[in-house]
Write a protein that holds these residues in place. Structure first.
Motif, mmCIF file in Angstrom:
data_model
loop_
_atom_site.group_PDB
_atom_site.id
_atom_site.type_symbol
_atom_site.label_atom_id
_atom_site.label_comp_id
_atom_site.label_asym_id
_atom_site.label_seq_id
_atom_site.Cartn_x
_atom_site.Cartn_y
_atom_site.Cartn_z
ATOM 1 N N VAL A 190 -13.547 -12.761 -11.064
ATOM 2 C CA VAL A 190 -12.439 -13.492 -10.462
ATOM 3 C C VAL A 190 -11.176 -12.654 -10.385
ATOM 4 O O VAL A 190 -10.898 -11.838 -11.473
ATOM 5 C CB VAL A 190 -12.057 -14.947 -11.078
ATOM 6 C CG1 VAL A 190 -10.829 -15.355 -10.134
ATOM 7 C CG2 VAL A 190 -13.216 -15.880 -10.969
ATOM 8 N N VAL A 191 -10.746 -12.286 -9.059
ATOM 9 C CA VAL A 191 -9.427 -11.356 -8.933
ATOM 10 C C VAL A 191 -8.326 -12.343 -8.540
ATOM 11 O O VAL A 191 -8.684 -13.065 -7.417
ATOM 12 C CB VAL A 191 -9.946 -10.214 -7.844
ATOM 13 C CG1 VAL A 191 -8.586 -9.524 -7.627
ATOM 14 C CG2 VAL A 191 -11.082 -9.382 -8.367
ATOM 15 N N TYR A 214 -7.396 -6.599 -10.883
ATOM 16 C CA TYR A 214 -7.364 -6.518 -9.552
ATOM 17 C C TYR A 214 -8.421 -5.703 -8.885
ATOM 18 O O TYR A 214 -9.056 -6.199 -7.775
ATOM 19 C CB TYR A 214 -6.014 -6.084 -8.979
ATOM 20 C CG TYR A 214 -4.860 -7.163 -9.113
ATOM 21 C CD1 TYR A 214 -4.863 -8.292 -8.355
ATOM 22 C CD2 TYR A 214 -3.691 -6.899 -10.001
ATOM 23 C CE1 TYR A 214 -3.707 -9.363 -8.586
ATOM 24 C CE2 TYR A 214 -2.976 -7.633 -10.117
ATOM 25 C CZ TYR A 214 -2.606 -8.801 -9.471
ATOM 26 O OH TYR A 214 -1.878 -9.804 -9.646
ATOM 27 N N SER A 215 -8.793 -4.551 -9.293
ATOM 28 C CA SER A 215 -9.666 -3.558 -8.716
ATOM 29 C C SER A 215 -11.105 -4.116 -9.194
ATOM 30 O O SER A 215 -11.345 -3.476 -10.277
ATOM 31 C CB SER A 215 -9.344 -2.253 -9.089
ATOM 32 O OG SER A 215 -10.092 -1.432 -8.418
ATOM 33 N N VAL A 267 -12.614 -5.225 -3.803
ATOM 34 C CA VAL A 267 -11.257 -5.635 -3.662
ATOM 35 C C VAL A 267 -10.343 -4.231 -3.951
ATOM 36 O O VAL A 267 -10.272 -3.719 -4.910
ATOM 37 C CB VAL A 267 -10.844 -6.739 -4.682
ATOM 38 C CG1 VAL A 267 -9.409 -7.332 -4.672
ATOM 39 C CG2 VAL A 267 -11.891 -7.910 -4.388
ATOM 40 N N VAL A 268 -9.603 -3.935 -2.846
ATOM 41 C CA VAL A 268 -8.841 -2.809 -2.957
ATOM 42 C C VAL A 268 -7.429 -3.343 -3.192
ATOM 43 O O VAL A 268 -6.696 -4.010 -2.196
ATOM 44 C CB VAL A 268 -9.041 -2.006 -1.578
ATOM 45 C CG1 VAL A 268 -8.116 -0.589 -1.736
ATOM 46 C CG2 VAL A 268 -10.421 -1.556 -1.443
ATOM 47 N N PRO A 269 -6.455 -2.986 -4.283
ATOM 48 C CA PRO A 269 -5.389 -3.322 -4.487
ATOM 49 C C PRO A 269 -4.398 -2.495 -3.758
ATOM 50 O O PRO A 269 -4.494 -1.390 -3.316
ATOM 51 C CB PRO A 269 -5.096 -3.435 -5.994
ATOM 52 C CG PRO A 269 -5.851 -2.058 -6.351
ATOM 53 C CD PRO A 269 -7.040 -2.289 -5.336
ATOM 54 N N PRO A 270 -2.993 -3.281 -3.458
ATOM 55 C CA PRO A 270 -1.827 -2.051 -2.749
ATOM 56 C C PRO A 270 -1.921 -0.701 -3.492
ATOM 57 O O PRO A 270 -1.511 0.085 -2.684
ATOM 58 C CB PRO A 270 -0.600 -2.902 -2.980
ATOM 59 C CG PRO A 270 -1.084 -4.231 -3.298
ATOM 60 C CD PRO A 270 -2.445 -4.268 -3.903
ATOM 61 N N ALA A 271 -1.913 -0.511 -4.730
ATOM 62 C CA ALA A 271 -1.702 0.721 -5.319
ATOM 63 C C ALA A 271 -2.761 1.787 -4.834
ATOM 64 O O ALA A 271 -2.551 2.799 -4.928
ATOM 65 C CB ALA A 271 -1.484 0.498 -6.773
ATOM 66 N N ASP A 272 -3.985 1.365 -4.353
ATOM 67 C CA ASP A 272 -5.077 2.270 -3.722
ATOM 68 C C ASP A 272 -5.041 2.379 -2.112
ATOM 69 O O ASP A 272 -5.867 2.881 -1.670
ATOM 70 C CB ASP A 272 -6.332 1.615 -4.203
ATOM 71 C CG ASP A 272 -6.488 1.803 -5.800
ATOM 72 O OD1 ASP A 272 -5.889 2.589 -6.400
ATOM 73 O OD2 ASP A 272 -7.432 1.111 -6.207
ATOM 74 N N ARG A 328 0.924 -18.893 -1.104
ATOM 75 C CA ARG A 328 -0.109 -19.524 -2.133
ATOM 76 C C ARG A 328 -0.997 -18.585 -2.859
ATOM 77 O O ARG A 328 -0.985 -17.405 -2.649
ATOM 78 C CB ARG A 328 -1.224 -20.441 -1.292
ATOM 79 C CG ARG A 328 -1.751 -19.796 -0.385
ATOM 80 C CD ARG A 328 -1.809 -20.489 0.827
ATOM 81 N NE ARG A 328 -2.534 -19.853 2.015
ATOM 82 C CZ ARG A 328 -2.203 -19.021 2.741
ATOM 83 N NH1 ARG A 328 -0.873 -18.782 2.967
ATOM 84 N NH2 ARG A 328 -2.803 -18.684 3.665
ATOM 85 N N ASP A 329 -1.249 -18.697 -4.078
ATOM 86 C CA ASP A 329 -1.920 -18.114 -4.830
ATOM 87 C C ASP A 329 -3.584 -17.892 -4.288
ATOM 88 O O ASP A 329 -4.096 -19.109 -3.726
ATOM 89 C CB ASP A 329 -2.025 -18.329 -6.262
ATOM 90 C CG ASP A 329 -0.683 -18.182 -6.915
ATOM 91 O OD1 ASP A 329 0.140 -17.409 -6.301
ATOM 92 O OD2 ASP A 329 -0.297 -18.858 -7.880
ATOM 93 N N VAL A 330 -4.190 -17.173 -4.588
ATOM 94 C CA VAL A 330 -5.787 -16.845 -4.161
ATOM 95 C C VAL A 330 -6.555 -16.159 -5.069
ATOM 96 O O VAL A 330 -6.078 -15.314 -6.093
ATOM 97 C CB VAL A 330 -5.508 -15.797 -2.859
ATOM 98 C CG1 VAL A 330 -7.105 -15.529 -2.632
ATOM 99 C CG2 VAL A 330 -4.999 -16.242 -1.407
ATOM 100 N N GLN A 331 -7.775 -16.717 -5.241
ATOM 101 C CA GLN A 331 -8.675 -16.214 -6.209
ATOM 102 C C GLN A 331 -9.653 -15.596 -5.266
ATOM 103 O O GLN A 331 -10.203 -16.382 -4.460
ATOM 104 C CB GLN A 331 -9.030 -17.083 -7.088
ATOM 105 C CG GLN A 331 -8.079 -17.391 -8.034
ATOM 106 C CD GLN A 331 -8.570 -18.204 -9.334
ATOM 107 O OE1 GLN A 331 -9.562 -19.196 -9.122
ATOM 108 N NE2 GLN A 331 -8.409 -17.772 -10.531
#
Length: 241
Positions: free
Chosen positions: A189-190, A32-33, A41-46, A173-176
């Protein structure tokens, strides 16, 4: 739901593309990161703790003092999580507010500078979210309103509701997010699973993805720097004038 995402075609975007496509691919947490000169791309954990909670809907609000707040509806409409996203590189948690909502709702239209029209799902009518106190928003349901169509704001004086109701179905929906290489590195790809909504803060080029697992922030540092230079130039002209 308010439509805030528009397709863009620029030389920069061709170098750093955010591709939103349907996917069934599973991703490991480490995927993810992702960082490049063009895209972060900043994930929720950060992000602040409230960004790690599931949300129903979100919207951006510009305050009169030049800041931008992101509001995320959580707990089936009972709570609004508040974030200061003026500087995408330093997203700040501003706490949360408890609001008296009968259930989940969508943000559908700005009403002047300090209010937002919302529409409850499952045909429960509309309400006005008062933002005069940005950290203490209040929700007032419109009494006597029986039609369930999409509201349309009339400036800051009111809004119109038609008799045609739109579907309340909320499909995730899923996102890339595709981070294209700026050098000889491979493209990356994230995967972000079960995205419910996307919003873009246009001055900094920041995209917010509200997913089942929380909030993802897709930053564009080059655009952020360009915006910072524009602001400095504007302030210098103002001071010199």
């Amino acid at each position: 739901m308010k439509e805030t995402i528009n397709n863009r075609s620029s030389r920069f975007v061709r170098r750093a593309v955010i591709a939103i496509v349907a996917t069934g691919t599973l991703a490991s947490p480490a995927a993810y990161s992702r960082t490049s000169n063009n895209l972060v791309v900043v994930p929720p954990a950060d992000l602040p703790e409230l960004a790690r909670h599931t949300g129903e809907a979100m919207f951006l609000h510009d305050t009169i003092d030049g800041r931008t707040h992101l509001y995320i509806e959580q707990n089936d409409g009972a709570q609004l999580a508040i974030f200061d996203v003026t500087d995408p590189s330093h997203v700040k948690g501003e706490g949360s507010a408890q609001i008296d909502a009968p259930g989940p709702f969508d943000f559908v239209s700005t009403l002047g500078d300090r209010a937002e029209v919302v529409r409850f799902r499952q045909g429960q009518g509309s309400a006005v979210l008062d933002l005069h106190k940005v950290n203490v928003p209040t929700l007032t349901k419109v009494q006597g309103l029986t039609l369930q169509g999409a509201p349309m704001a009339l400036g800051d004086a009111g809004f119109i509701v038609t008799s045609r109701a739109d579907s309340d179905a909320q499909s995730a929906r899923d996102v890339q997010v595709v981070v294209t290489a700026s050098s000889g590195d491979l493209n990356r790809v994230v995967d972000v699973k079960e995205v419910r909504q996307e919003l873009t803060k246009h001055d900094t080029g920041t995209t917010f993805l509200l997913a089942q697992s929380g909030l993802y922030v897709v930053r564009r540092p080059v655009v952020e720097r360009q915006n910072e230079l524009r602001e400095r130039d504007r302030m210098a002209r103002y001071a010199g004038g």
